[in-house]
Motif scaffolding. Structure first.
Motif, PDB file in Angstrom:
ATOM      1  N   THR A  21       0.838  -1.211   0.000  1.00 52.78           N
ATOM      2  CA  THR A  21       0.000   0.000   0.000  1.00 52.78           C
ATOM      3  C   THR A  21       0.863   1.247   0.000  1.00 52.78           C
ATOM      4  O   THR A  21       0.595   2.220  -0.714  1.00 52.78           O
ATOM      5  N   GLN A  34      -7.550   0.847  -0.197  1.00 51.09           N
ATOM      6  CA  GLN A  34      -7.896  -0.383   0.506  1.00 51.09           C
ATOM      7  C   GLN A  34      -9.027  -0.134   1.507  1.00 51.09           C
ATOM      8  O   GLN A  34      -9.903  -0.956   1.692  1.00 51.09           O
ATOM      9  N   ASP A  66      -5.876  -1.540  -4.854  1.00 52.54           N
ATOM     10  CA  ASP A  66      -5.261  -2.012  -3.620  1.00 52.54           C
ATOM     11  C   ASP A  66      -6.192  -2.989  -2.924  1.00 52.54           C
ATOM     12  O   ASP A  66      -7.047  -2.605  -2.140  1.00 52.54           O
ATOM     13  N   MET A  95      -3.506  -2.768   6.523  1.00 57.90           N
ATOM     14  CA  MET A  95      -4.806  -3.411   6.737  1.00 57.90           C
ATOM     15  C   MET A  95      -4.660  -4.800   7.337  1.00 57.90           C
ATOM     16  O   MET A  95      -5.386  -5.173   8.251  1.00 57.90           O
TER      17      MET A  95
HETATM   18 MG   LIG Z   1      -2.165  -2.636   2.231  1.00 53.95          MG
END
Ligand SMILES: [Mg+2]
Ligand SMILES: Nc1ncnc2c1ncn2[C@@H]1O[C@H](COP(=O)(O)OP(=O)(O)OP(=O)(O)O)[C@@H](O)[C@H]1O
Ligand SMILES: Nc1ncnc2c1ncn2[C@@H]1O[C@H](COP(=O)(O)OP(=O)(O)OP(=O)(O)O)[C@@H](O)[C@H]1O
Lengths: 607, 611
Positions: A391, A432, A512, B506
């Motif tokens: 990312t 994301q 993403d 994430m």
């Molecule tokens: Mg990521």
């Protein structure tokens, strides 16, 4: 520069004329107001002056008429002053709000990473309001106080010098206290605002994460967390308020002490000069009417003095609130556009990473020495474990953050030489963490291209495989989604995000992990549709699903911020390494099944 | 065990939308005031101090002109020349005493008032927060965070301002009464004449009030739109920047901001409008006293000091009235806020523990869905007649296309929602018969979207389990594979995360939330697409680790990637809210049904895809 001075400068700069008008109105109101006691004093002397009997009723009526007229003109001037003061304050607030909004829109991701929505909001509401109050109360109306004090001082001096000097002795005391308390209060209010911000942030987190609270039955934990914060706010507010109350009472008291002094000294002066001539009382030093007008002057000053307490308060609040606002307004975004930045127009989509390193905190590298050369129209897949830097890599291209070392080129040009607008027009990132606006589906899709034709919106939604779902909703594209609208499932949100970026048709597209919550069947349809419009477009595809990755022109395998391996699927899958490990674990069940099937076949064949 | 069947789903409950549209209420809303008074009962001492301070202040103020009049009439214009200390001196001293009373009582009044208001507002806020925690998931589905926030924050603030401004105003009302009485006593006839214009003033205010109200409502409505827009601007800033929407956003914000400004400027015009008539009316009163009183002094019927006192009273008299008019809107604003606050406090949680709720004993982990039907909206079922038994220690995977009802099914186990029909049983006990706390504390659920708090990593993992040791926290983090990256962070486990964990990737956020779920060693663990953002290898290792940690625990797993679930003891396939297949991986493959189709999609070559 002190925030208060800056506010003054701002007022002068934008609304100087209006401020002058406001002050004129204030001056008018003060003069009218100050004339009233004088007229009253004359009236009182008239009625007790026996030589004046002849003029009688007519004179009294004339006096009364003058008083009413003075009242009216004071009223008119106050009206003008209120209108101008309020208007001025609203215009300044409007300006600050706009600037603040614009500034927030432009501060880079690094800034927003560190801020909570709650504290940014409390600046926009509570602090802007404090500044606005100050402009109205502090900047405009404080002039009234100054004028009233000066006017009253002059009027008193004219009436009786000796008594006036005694009376005015309280002014320095008052000023001294006002200034001292103002400093103290400023600190106290600043703290209140900080604590309130923390409390709001706790509340906001609790509400946005309420499902977590429910899932863990953590209600009591949250209540005690909130209680600590809200207790701190209550305590600090009380501290500030009682400091203010003390100051206010002392100011009022010292003011009233002056009234007793007037009674004693003034009374003595009147009596000293009292003489009885021919059975009639004459006042040589000072008349009772003059004494009375002193009281009325003081009475008229009660309001200004009371208000000066408020104003001290508003000064201190404005300087702490102003500080908090100017801190943000003055902030330079770490991502700056070069002064001679150029618009690239539509780039061909050639992206180059040239010895790029990056650290969020400037010290600990998250990406190390990344070198990538992506030819026009290529599909590059990024794979890697959580936190390996995919990312981050993607966020560097549109300059959400600036590289710490090295450079990134688009069509051979350093992206820092391009205007941010043209750069971001060329690089579409589907983030994301999906954020959906509370708006109709159409507006959400057309977010980046407001004038988009409906056909294009539908086209983008078809690619994202969301059109059919939306079309079946009662109000179709006008359905409002987001917090205030219908809820979308995780997969639907992701697809909406894909559609709104596709609509912009950027030459460089970054996905993403944009299909992680979409089932495999739908994902395939999306990729397939994208494939058709992808012609000539450079695509970065971050994904954990190999059926998508395997098709890429180049695969970059990230490991701890480095590119550990690169190449095509067929090359990578056969060499031991990170890629093979990742691949194997996803294909394991399939492989096992195949082996099982083969064995079964063999067993059959052996029969 | 009691079997609860038919339980009518209630219409979604929440904050009424129209309440938010009410920007100004009545000047005095009795129900609101009554409830605030009830809060103040807890602080009787402080309340009494406020009242005493107020009374002291009023008497001191009323006494002032009277003392001066006494001085003027008794000693200054007449009376003996000698022994000034004995005459004028005493009067001056009494005046000074009065001043002292005024200062002290005012201090007491304000200080106690501020103590009272901060205490009450703290209690109100605390009650609101506590009450919110009791609300069900449904409540939060229907009420946006922004609106709830605005009630707890802005409405309480409006009440605070009101309490600070208006209770002194109540004092002013008493002051008015006291002044009227003082004037009537001093000279009834003149008092009556002087007060004659007062009704005119009240009439003026009344008319003004009616004319101005719509504008003030418009101002409040406008500012709430401005703030809502700003809030969305902040939360959506990343999208705005990425899509070059800043200019357009500013344009829209400016439109709203400008509308508010214009309304507010007009409000200022209206506020000031009241001043000329008020000033004129009050000065008319003074004029009447000058003429009438003057004539009476000529005739020797009135002493000049009393005339003077009248003038002083009148100057004092109209000030509070004027202030009150200015605070009119403040009053109405506060009442509307109060009504909104109490509306929230009055919402009955639509799911609460039965009165005789038992505590769920330590469970084995057997879960049974007995003919469960469920829908979020009455009449639209999301799950139909689900029958399923999960034995203790089993790991069960749920698969199906998006929207099939997987998440919904799992959330019924935790009693996020109540079933429409049928029963959910844990170890044979209906989840509705036990307290939710005892139920939820024995299971953990990792939600589809990981949510972390802006606290240290350690505090995030520990969350509400105060008794969990640091070692256990590290063990849990190690088990899910989060330990390595946590220790690499600047302060290791004590690193404070940004809002929602923005400084983690994430996948890392998901790992931390997973550590939080297992640290308390729950009997039942539910993972809802917890590994969607992870690579398969990490996920695979994670599962191996969990298998050890959760030995003998029941686990429910939702995933789209089938590689995640092939090892499950039982796979449940959902389609449009119906349970269509149950079995082991191989069994289902052999059946050649829905699951086999999904499987082919996951691993088979897709002939349509070519890059
Ligand atoms: Mg990521
Ligand atoms: N809070 C809610 N209010 C109303 N309807 C909802 C809510 N949550 C889900 N739904 C609807 O219920 C149905 C089932 O949703 P659910 O979240 O259980 O699906 P899922 O199988 O878990 O899907 P996903 O794979 O996206 O998680 C969907 O049609 C969805 O639109
Ligand atoms: N805003 C941020 N501030 C500070 N550190 C960050 C921030 N975002 C990410 N990091 C850190 O940078 C590293 C790389 O994160 P990144 O988000 O690029 O990972 P990723 O490869 O995308 O992982 P995932 O597959 O989980 O999304 C991680 O160690 C993470 O903790």
């Amino acid at each position: 520069m002190s925030p208060v001075i800056r506010l003054y400068k701002m007022i002068l700069h934008y609304h100087g004329r209006q401020l002058a008008l406001g002050y004129s109105a204030t001056l008018g109101a003060a003069i009218a107001g100050l004339t009233i006691p004088w007229v009253l004093g004359i009236g009182i002397d008239r009625v007790i002056d026996p030589t004046n009997e002849t003029q009688g009723t007519g004179a009294l009526l004339a006096l009364a008429a003058i008083i009413v007229l003075l009242g009216l003109s004071r009223g008119l001037f106050s009206w003008a002053q209120t209108f101008i003061g309020e208007g001025l304050s609203q215009k300044i607030a409007y300006r600050i709000r706009n600037d603040y909004y614009d500034q927030l829109q432009h501060l880079s991701f690094a800034f927003h990473d560190k801020q909570t929505t709650g504290s940014l909001m409390s600046r926009a509401t509570a602090d802007v309001e404090a500044v606005r109050m100050f402009v109205n109360m502090g900047a405009v109306r404080s002039m009234l106080i100054v004028l009233m004090l000066f006017g009253a001082a002059i009027a008193m001096l004219i009436t009786d010098v000796q008594l006036a000097l005694i009376t005015l002795a309280f002014v320095p005391v008052l000023l001294f206290r006002a200034i001292r308390t103002s400093r103290r209060l400023r600190r106290l209010w600043l703290r209140v605002q900080e604590l309130t911000g923390e409390m709001v942030a706790t509340l906001q987190e609790n509400l946005t994460g309420i499902r977590v609270v429910k899932a863990f039955a953590a209600e009591e934990h949250e209540i005690s967390k909130f209680r600590v914060r809200s207790q701190a706010v209550a305590h600090q507010t009380f501290l500030a308020q009682s400091t203010w109350a003390k100051n206010f009472a002392i100011m009022n008291f010292s003011f009233m002490v002056v009234m007793s002094a007037i009674l004693w000294f003034g009374g003595n002066r009147v009596i000293d000069g009292r003489e009885v001539v021919n059975g009639q009382i004459l006042y040589l030093n000072m008349t009772p009417g003059e004494l009375a007008s002193f009281f009325v002057y003081m009475n008229m000053l009660i309001m200004p003095v009371r208000m000066s307490g408020w104003i001290v308060n508003s000064f201190s609040r404005a300087s702490s609130s102003g500080q908090r606002l100017f801190d943000i307004l003055d902030m330079k975004s770490p991502v700056q556009e070069a002064p001679d930045a150029v618009d690239v127009g539509r780039s061909s989509g050639r992206v180059t990473f040239d010895h790029v390193s990056f650290a969020y905190d400037g010290v600990n590298d998250v990406l190390h020495d990344i070198n990538v050369e992506v030819p026009v129209g290529a599909v590059v897949a990024l794979v890697g474990r959580p936190g390996s830097g995919k990312t981050t890599f993607a966020h560097l291209v549109p300059r959400f953050y600036d590289v710490t070392e090295g450079r990134i080129l688009i069509d051979g040009r350093d992206i820092r030489d391009l205007t941010l607008e043209s750069l971001r027009r060329n690089v579409g990132v589907i983030q994301q963490d999906v954020f959906i606006h509370t708006a109709s589906i159409r507006d959400n899709v057309a977010y980046g291209y407001v004038e988009a034709h409906m056909d294009d919106v539908v086209g983008a939604m078809k690619i994202a495989q969301l059109h059919d779902f939306i079309d079946e909703l009662p109000s179709a594209y006008e359905t409002v989604v987001g917090e205030r609208g219908i809820g979308l499932s995780g997969g639907q949100r992701q697809r909406l995000a894909i559609a709104r970026t596709i609509l912009l048709d950027p030459p460089v597209l970054v996905l993403d992990d944009s299909t992680s919550s979409v089932d495999v069947h739908t994902e395939r349809l999306i990729l397939h549709a994208l494939d058709e419009v992808i012609e000539g477009r450079t695509t970065f595809l971050i994904s954990n699903r190999f059926h998508a990755i395997a098709q890429a022109d180049e695969i970059l395998v990230f490991q701890d911020g480095r590119i550990a391996q690169r190449g095509k699927h067929d090359d990578l899958v056969d060499v031991p390494g990170e890629y093979q490990d990742l691949y194997a674990s996803q294909m394991r069940p399939f492989e096992e099944a195949r082996v099982a099937a083969l064995e079964a076949e063999r067993a059959q064949g052996g029969d | 065990m009691a079997t609860k069947t038919q339980q009518k789903p209630e219409a979604p409950r929440g904050l009424s939308g129209n309440m938010d549209e009410i920007f100004l209420g009545n000047v005095l809303d009795i129900t609101v005031v009554r409830r605030l008074v009830r809060y103040s009962m807890a602080y009787r001492g402080t309340t009494i101090a406020v009242v005493f301070g107020m009374l002291g202040y009023i008497s001191a103020v009323v006494a002032q002109p009277l003392i001066i009049a006494w001085g003027i009439d008794g000693f200054i214009t007449a009376g003996p020349d000698e022994d000034r200390w004995g005459s004028l001196g005493i009067v001056s001293l009494i005046f000074f005493g009065d001043t002292l009373l005024l200062g002290v009582s005012q201090f007491i009044q304000f200080r106690s008032l501020s103590r009272l208001s901060t205490n009450i507002l703290y209690d109100v806020r605390d009650d609101m927060f506590t009450h919110l925690q009791k609300q069900s998931t449904t409540f939060f589905d229907h009420n946006e965070v922004g609106r709830i926030m605005s009630r707890v924050q802005n409405d309480v603030l409006a009440l605070q301002e009101w309490m600070e401004m208006s209770i002194p105003t109540v004092g002013d009302v008493f002051l008015l009464g006291a002044i009227i009485v003082a004037m009537l006593v001093a000279d009834t006839q003149m008092a009556a004449l002087a007060l004659a214009p007062a009704p005119l003033m009240i009439l003026t205010m009344f008319i003004w009030q009616r004319k101005a109200k719509p504008t003030f409502i418009r101002i409040r409505a406008a500012i709430s739109v401005v703030n809502a827009n700003l809030q969305e601007g902040i939360t959506g800033v990343r999208v705005a920047q990425s899509m070059n929407r800043q200019a357009e956003n500013l344009r829209r914000f400016d439109t709203l901001n400008r509308a508010h400004r214009d309304a507010a400027v007009h409000g200022g015009f209206l506020s000031g409008m009241l001043m000329p008539p008020i000033e004129m009316i009050s000065m008319t009163s003074v004029g009447i006293v000058v003429v009438f009183g003057g004539l009476r002094v000529y005739d020797g019927l009135l002493e000049v000091g009393v005339l003077f006192a009248f003038v002083m009273f009148l100057l004092r008299f109209f000030e509070p009235i004027r202030l009150m008019t200015m605070e009119f809107t403040q009053f109405q604003k506060a009442m509307a806020s109060g009504a909104r606050i109490f509306e929230l406090l009055d919402i009955e949680p639509d799911m609460h523990d039965p009165a005789d709720a038992a505590t769920l004993p330590e469970v084995q982990g057997r879960i049974e869905f007995r003919d469960v039907t469920f829908g979020y909206v009455p009449g639209i079922p999301v799950l139909n007649h689900i029958n399923l038994v999960i034995e203790p220690g089993e790991s069960v995977a749920f698969v199906g296309l998006t929207g099939a009802g997987k998440t919904s099914l799992a959330s019924l186990v935790q009693r996020f929602y109540d079933v429409t029909d049928g029963q959910v049983l844990i170890d044979g006990i209906d989840v509705r018969d036990v307290s939710r706390k005892s139920l939820a504390s024995q299971m953990s659920m990792v939600l589809q979207e990981p949510f972390l708090y802006s606290e240290s990593v350690r505090a995030n993992i520990r969350f509400n389990h105060a008794d969990v040791t640091d070692e256990q926290i590290e063990a849990a983090a190690t088990a899910v594979g989060a330990h390595d990256f946590i220790v690499k962070m600047p302060d290791g486990y004590d690193t404070v995360l940004e809002q929602r964990g923005a400084n983690l990737s994430m996948g890392q956020r998901a790992l931390v939330s997973m550590a939080r779920a297992i640290v308390s060693d729950p009997r039942i663990l539910m993972l809802d697409e917890a590994t969607a953002n992870m690579d398969s290898d990490t996920e695979h290792k994670l599962q191996e680790a969990l298998r050890v940690v959760l030995k003998g625990r029941t686990s429910l797993l939702i995933a789209h990637r089938l590689s995640t679930i092939t090892g499950a003891d039982k796979i449940v396939v959902l389609e449009h809210g119906n349970l269509v297949e149950v079995g082991k991986h191989q069994e289902l493959l052999d059946q050649g049904g829905v699951y086999a189709g999904l499987y082919a999609m996951n691993f088979g070559e897709d002939p349509t895809l070519s890059v």
